[in-house]
Motif scaffolding. Sequence first.
Motif, PDB file in Angstrom:
ATOM      1  N   CYS A  43      82.643  90.053  19.247  1.00  0.00           N
ATOM      2  CA  CYS A  43      83.721  91.043  19.225  1.00  0.00           C
ATOM      3  C   CYS A  43      84.500  90.852  17.918  1.00  0.00           C
ATOM      4  CB  CYS A  43      84.648  90.849  20.426  1.00  0.00           C
ATOM      5  SG  CYS A  43      86.073  91.968  20.391  1.00  0.00           S
ATOM      6  N   HIS A  68      87.452  91.410  17.326  1.00  0.00           N
ATOM      7  CA  HIS A  68      88.840  91.014  17.601  1.00  0.00           C
ATOM      8  C   HIS A  68      88.931  89.655  18.286  1.00  0.00           C
ATOM      9  CE1 HIS A  68      89.818  95.086  16.507  1.00  0.00           C
ATOM     10  NE2 HIS A  68      88.929  95.510  17.391  1.00  0.00           N
ATOM     11  N   CYS A  69      87.939  89.302  19.113  1.00  0.00           N
ATOM     12  CA  CYS A  69      88.017  88.105  19.955  1.00  0.00           C
ATOM     13  C   CYS A  69      86.993  87.034  19.581  1.00  0.00           C
ATOM     14  CB  CYS A  69      87.794  88.477  21.419  1.00  0.00           C
ATOM     15  SG  CYS A  69      88.852  89.806  21.988  1.00  0.00           S
ATOM     16  N   HIS A 109      85.016  96.082  25.734  1.00  0.00           N
ATOM     17  CA  HIS A 109      85.376  94.686  26.011  1.00  0.00           C
ATOM     18  C   HIS A 109      86.390  94.696  27.151  1.00  0.00           C
ATOM     19  CE1 HIS A 109      86.138  90.424  24.260  1.00  0.00           C
ATOM     20  NE2 HIS A 109      85.691  90.413  25.500  1.00  0.00           N
ATOM     21  N   CYS A 156      89.800  92.316  24.794  1.00  0.00           N
ATOM     22  CA  CYS A 156      90.789  93.116  24.060  1.00  0.00           C
ATOM     23  C   CYS A 156      90.829  94.578  24.519  1.00  0.00           C
ATOM     24  CB  CYS A 156      90.488  93.045  22.570  1.00  0.00           C
ATOM     25  SG  CYS A 156      88.848  93.659  22.117  1.00  0.00           S
TER      26      CYS A 156
HETATM   27 ZN   LIG Z   1      87.440  91.820  22.167  1.00  0.00          ZN
END
Ligand SMILES: [Zn+2]
Length: 90
Positions: free
Chosen positions: A7, A9-10, A57, A61
């Motif tokens: 991901c 973001h994560c 996700h 997120c």
């Molecule tokens: Zn994420």
Amino acid sequence: MASRIPCPHCGLRPKEEFTVRGEALARPSPDAGPDVWYDYVYLRDNPRGAYHEYWHHTSGCRRWLVVSRDTATHEIHGSRDAADKAEVSA
Ligand SMILES: [Zn+2]
């Protein structure tokens, strides 16, 4: 199937945190004809090899991603936020 999805973001996360939505298609323009919209809504290719899918996700997120996956090997090649153009490598 790959067990971890990158991901943007994560970071690398377990696949169980995601929901797969299907092929990432470019949405036709609103004034496209009915045949174009029919294809967009109902018809899908079933390619062997590189494939781009929408993944949500859900347990992270909560962003929509475009994940690049090989349908034959299930290897993940990368992902990006569906709203962005840059891709994150697996
Ligand atoms: Zn994420």
